[in-house]
Design an enzyme around this catalytic site. Structure first.
Site, PDB file in Angstrom:
ATOM      1  N   LYS A   1       8.584   8.319  -7.940  1.00 28.95           N
ATOM      2  CA  LYS A   1       8.857   6.880  -7.859  1.00 28.95           C
ATOM      3  C   LYS A   1      10.261   6.718  -8.417  1.00 28.95           C
ATOM      4  O   LYS A   1      10.457   6.448  -9.597  1.00 28.95           O
ATOM      5  CB  LYS A   1       7.828   6.105  -8.692  1.00 28.95           C
ATOM      6  CG  LYS A   1       8.014   4.614  -8.682  1.00 28.95           C
ATOM      7  CD  LYS A   1       7.511   3.997  -7.416  1.00 28.95           C
ATOM      8  CE  LYS A   1       7.589   2.481  -7.533  1.00 28.95           C
ATOM      9  NZ  LYS A   1       7.103   1.826  -6.343  1.00 28.95           N
TER      10      LYS A   1
ATOM     11  N   GLY B   1       0.768  -1.236   0.000  1.00 25.20           N
ATOM     12  CA  GLY B   1       0.000   0.000   0.000  1.00 25.20           C
ATOM     13  C   GLY B   1       0.802   1.290   0.000  1.00 25.20           C
ATOM     14  O   GLY B   1       0.251   2.356   0.261  1.00 25.20           O
ATOM     15  N   LYS B   2       2.085   1.221  -0.305  1.00 27.03           N
ATOM     16  CA  LYS B   2       2.914   2.432  -0.315  1.00 27.03           C
ATOM     17  C   LYS B   2       2.362   3.476  -1.279  1.00 27.03           C
ATOM     18  O   LYS B   2       2.228   4.650  -0.924  1.00 27.03           O
ATOM     19  CB  LYS B   2       4.357   2.102  -0.691  1.00 27.03           C
ATOM     20  CG  LYS B   2       5.089   1.190   0.273  1.00 27.03           C
ATOM     21  CD  LYS B   2       6.490   0.863  -0.205  1.00 27.03           C
ATOM     22  CE  LYS B   2       6.556   0.136  -1.516  1.00 27.03           C
ATOM     23  NZ  LYS B   2       6.106  -1.267  -1.490  1.00 27.03           N
ATOM     24  N   THR B   3       2.029   3.060  -2.483  1.00 23.36           N
ATOM     25  CA  THR B   3       1.531   4.003  -3.484  1.00 23.36           C
ATOM     26  C   THR B   3       0.154   4.521  -3.111  1.00 23.36           C
ATOM     27  O   THR B   3      -0.137   5.705  -3.301  1.00 23.36           O
ATOM     28  CB  THR B   3       1.527   3.348  -4.880  1.00 23.36           C
ATOM     29  OG1 THR B   3       2.875   2.954  -5.187  1.00 23.36           O
ATOM     30  CG2 THR B   3       1.032   4.305  -5.940  1.00 23.36           C
TER      31      THR B   3
ATOM     32  N   ASP C   1       2.687   2.800 -10.764  1.00 26.34           N
ATOM     33  CA  ASP C   1       2.814   3.566  -9.516  1.00 26.34           C
ATOM     34  C   ASP C   1       3.153   5.023  -9.804  1.00 26.34           C
ATOM     35  O   ASP C   1       2.591   5.936  -9.185  1.00 26.34           O
ATOM     36  CB  ASP C   1       3.891   2.966  -8.611  1.00 26.34           C
ATOM     37  CG  ASP C   1       3.480   1.635  -8.003  1.00 26.34           C
ATOM     38  OD1 ASP C   1       2.298   1.248  -8.119  1.00 26.34           O
ATOM     39  OD2 ASP C   1       4.353   0.976  -7.414  1.00 26.34           O
TER      40      ASP C   1
END
Length: 146
Positions: A54, A31-33, A69
């Site tokens: 990114k 779930g970073k993005t 992303d």
């Protein structure tokens, strides 16, 4: 005894311009993005010029020219910038970026990432580099210098 109170809403007053927020995680798909995009939307909603980054991406779909992303971060922010600055390194193989770079015969250059970051920071009040690759690259650079 001090009691902590949960805030009624998330405040973006923590961002004194210019600021950077670094989102990292331990694995792909954690779930970073999603978190980075939510932070960018909150900053944009609060009136900041915000952009995501990114720095190193791996796992590009066939025919894709911009990593998914990076595309999500671009859409969440409100600053236009060259994709070469938003995502300086993108690799086709869906494996650890440092391995993808090695297989593709590329070198992840931290100076190139820093220069791209500096250009983005000049355009925005807030920048969000969402990646775990910088962390692993930094560890690799440290271990190689020992």
């Amino acid at each position: 005894m001090t009691r902590l109170r949960r805030p009624d809403s998330i405040s973006t007053s923590f961002c004194i311009s210019p600021c950077s927020i670094f989102v990292t995680g331990t694995d792909t798909g954690v779930g970073k993005t999603v978190v980075a995009a939510a932070l960018l939307r909150a900053l944009v909603g609060a009136g900041y010029r915000a952009i995501g980054m990114k720095p190193v991406a791996a796992g590009m779909a066939i025919g894709e020219t911009v990593h998914a992303d990076a595309r999500a971060l671009i859409h969440a922010g409100n600053v236009k910038a060259p994709i070469a600055d938003v995502s300086p390194f993108a690799f086709a193989l869906p494996i650890a970026p440092e391995l993808a770079a090695r297989i593709e015969g590329a070198t992840i250059d931290l100076d190139r990432i820093a220069a791209a970051y500096a250009r983005l920071a000049a355009l925005a009040d807030a920048i969000e580099p969402a990646t775990k690759a910088l962390e692993s690259e930094a560890r690799g650079a440290k271990s190689m210098s020992r």
